[in-house]
Write an enzyme that holds these catalytic residues in place. Structure first.
Site, PDB file in Angstrom:
ATOM      1  N   CYS A   1      46.934  -9.707 -30.153  1.00 33.72           N
ATOM      2  CA  CYS A   1      47.590 -10.042 -31.408  1.00 33.72           C
ATOM      3  C   CYS A   1      47.655 -11.566 -31.512  1.00 33.72           C
ATOM      4  O   CYS A   1      48.520 -12.206 -30.944  1.00 33.72           O
ATOM      5  CB  CYS A   1      49.000  -9.451 -31.451  1.00 33.72           C
ATOM      6  SG  CYS A   1      49.837  -9.756 -33.010  1.00 33.72           S
ATOM      7  N   LEU A   2      46.679 -12.112 -32.199  1.00 34.50           N
ATOM      8  CA  LEU A   2      46.604 -13.551 -32.415  1.00 34.50           C
ATOM      9  C   LEU A   2      46.180 -13.732 -33.866  1.00 34.50           C
ATOM     10  O   LEU A   2      45.093 -13.283 -34.262  1.00 34.50           O
ATOM     11  CB  LEU A   2      45.587 -14.176 -31.446  1.00 34.50           C
ATOM     12  CG  LEU A   2      45.459 -15.689 -31.420  1.00 34.50           C
ATOM     13  CD1 LEU A   2      46.776 -16.343 -30.986  1.00 34.50           C
ATOM     14  CD2 LEU A   2      44.354 -16.104 -30.461  1.00 34.50           C
TER      15      LEU A   2
END
Length: 184
Positions: free
Chosen positions: A112-113
């Site tokens: 999750c970036l």
């Protein structure tokens, strides 16, 4: 006029083949941009890049991050990058091969970036992604989690979170999940 260029190109190709050389494979725009990005990489000292399939296949590579500060200090985390032929118009697909107890990386290795999703722009590059991944280990973000349990522990009990990270990195169970040792 256009046909003349095609004929000349075909003649050049035939001549190269006659000289015993293989025809030159044309690179996609994504490959050209990736070559540029890789040649301009400025990796942190705790980060390395490897090409498991050799330099001929640049579109798939691995980045290893060994944080020297924060909760994950002393760990070794390997990420795979799969770069699309239409890069930089599409972000690379990045997965974490190392099973890690982290609020922003789930147990399947999804990351999750924001710059790998909605905030991706063609002006960004591989270096930007590497620094973003590095930042996840120095500043895990409990506000945008993939691993909700880890995010809750980080938010509510940072000491317990630190203990869970250490247990996971040295090889052991955190809850019902077993983590293999990933310390250097």
């Amino acid at each position: 006029m256009i046909k003349l260029f095609k004929v000349k190109e075909k003649q050049r190709e035939i001549a190269e083949n006659a000289n015993g050389r293989a025809p030159v494979k044309k690179q996609s725009a994504g490959e050209l941009r990736l070559n540029k990005d890789i040649s301009e990489l400025n990796l942190p000292k705790t980060t390395t890049i490897a090409f498991p399939n050799g330099k001929d296949e640049l579109m798939n590579f691995e980045v290893t991050i060994r944080p020297d500060e924060g909760y994950y200090r002393g760990g070794m985390f390997v990420f795979t990058f799969a770069v699309s032929p239409i890069y930089p118009h599409e972000a690379p697909k990045v997965k974490c091969k190392t099973k890690v107890y982290h609020p922003n990386i789930d147990l399947e290795g999804n990351v999750c970036l924001n710059i790998l999703r909605e905030d991706w722009k063609p002006v960004l590059n591989i270096n930007t992604i590497v620094y973003g991944l590095h930042h996840l280990f120095t500043e895990p973000n409990h506000e945008d989690p993939l691993n909700h349990e880890a995010a809750t522990v980080l938010r509510e009990n940072p000491k317990q979170f630190e203990s869970n990270v250490r247990r996971a990195m040295t090889g052991g169970y955190v809850g019902q999940t077993y983590f293999t040792k990933c310390t250097c």
